[in-house]
Design a protein around this motif. Sequence first.
Motif, PDB file in Angstrom:
ATOM      1  N   GLU A  75      -7.748  10.489   7.204  1.00  0.00           N
ATOM      2  CA  GLU A  75      -9.111  10.216   6.731  1.00  0.00           C
ATOM      3  C   GLU A  75      -9.159  10.468   5.227  1.00  0.00           C
ATOM      4  OE1 GLU A  75     -11.418  12.798   9.159  1.00  0.00           O
ATOM      5  OE2 GLU A  75     -11.388  11.437  10.894  1.00  0.00           O
ATOM      6  N   GLY A  76      -8.505   9.615   4.460  1.00  0.00           N
ATOM      7  CA  GLY A  76      -8.410   9.798   3.027  1.00  0.00           C
ATOM      8  C   GLY A  76      -7.054  10.342   2.638  1.00  0.00           C
ATOM      9  N   PRO A  77      -6.755  10.388   1.340  1.00  0.00           N
ATOM     10  CA  PRO A  77      -5.443  10.850   0.870  1.00  0.00           C
ATOM     11  C   PRO A  77      -5.184  12.308   1.221  1.00  0.00           C
ATOM     12  CG  PRO A  77      -6.644   9.683  -0.872  1.00  0.00           C
ATOM     13  CD  PRO A  77      -7.620   9.934   0.242  1.00  0.00           C
ATOM     14  N   SER A  86      -1.387   8.135   1.756  1.00  0.00           N
ATOM     15  CA  SER A  86      -2.629   7.478   2.136  1.00  0.00           C
ATOM     16  C   SER A  86      -2.331   6.284   3.037  1.00  0.00           C
ATOM     17  CB  SER A  86      -3.426   7.032   0.899  1.00  0.00           C
ATOM     18  OG  SER A  86      -2.648   6.189   0.069  1.00  0.00           O
ATOM     19  N   HIS A  88      -3.565   2.464   4.567  1.00  0.00           N
ATOM     20  CA  HIS A  88      -4.300   1.275   4.144  1.00  0.00           C
ATOM     21  C   HIS A  88      -4.149   0.182   5.200  1.00  0.00           C
ATOM     22  CE1 HIS A  88      -4.569   3.023   0.039  1.00  0.00           C
ATOM     23  NE2 HIS A  88      -3.416   3.563   0.392  1.00  0.00           N
TER      24      HIS A  88
END
Length: 331
Positions: A75-77, A86, A88
Amino acid sequence: MRADDFLHPTPAGLYCPQGDFFIDPVRPVPRALITHGHGDHARAGHGAVLATRQTLEIMAIRYGEGFAGTTQAAEGPVTIGGVGVSFHPAGHVLGSAQIRLAPEGGPVIVVSGDYCRTPNPVCAPWEPVPCDVFVTEATFGLPVFKHPDPAAETRRLLASMAEFPDRAHLVGAYALGKAQRVIALVRQAGHDGPIHLHGAVQRLTDYHVEQGIALGDLRPATVPKEIEGQLVIAPPSAFASPWVQRFRDPVISFASGWMAVRARARQRGVELPLVISDHVDWPQLTQTLTELRPDEVWVTHGAEEGLVRWCELNQLRARPLRLVGYEEDEE
């Protein structure tokens, strides 16, 4: 330092020594990062797993809640051992992701997993991620593979259903991703009648509905005499079992990029091959590499040598990884 110092192939899979983790390992490891839920990339038995929330939930459906020692949703970097990580969207199946690695003092590396650039109604679209090193699949990494428009293939299916209204149309589609995509494409094409599901695709299809993906009237394929002339979605394995013999004179269909190889369709007795793929084809592969223009391209599982040769002709440094264990299914 070379990119190999930060990520390199091992018998267990791609390994990042700085972060001490593997990506899509093919055997149990202490720490794994998983790109998506297909069985040749997501296996049970790891000590810790980091993946998207949907991939973790899909793995729990497939393997049980205790499929790993611990799990963490991406949930995010995050930073793991000095490596920025991260996730994508990859456009392949629900929850699928490319994994971006940014190690301290090293190049930005993107491991794409399996990915697709054709719009897919059941998952988030592929996202370009700039990088120094791009690790790409080459499942359809030869110029012969140019996949048609999925909507046109879906119209062929509906035309066959109209031409043979008394014959059940059995469509073989992988239980995760392909089955739900075929259903969604059929709905987009205007078919709002019932679609019957083999039991092996039911739970994962229910999960897609739970995630807010509208798939219309779905029913179990339990009483063949009541569904003749209708559409049935089943996993490819069902066509080698006695289950298929319960239907009277069905139209056998498969939805796969491999259906572009007519010899494969004939070998499997497929009357209606549908070339619908959740992977990039040759034009999309080369378009992606042209647009990203990374310093290095690493090629894995598929026609590695063909894509490496194309890279060399187009002044891109490339190498085959020759990883094994990523050919479990035909999508």
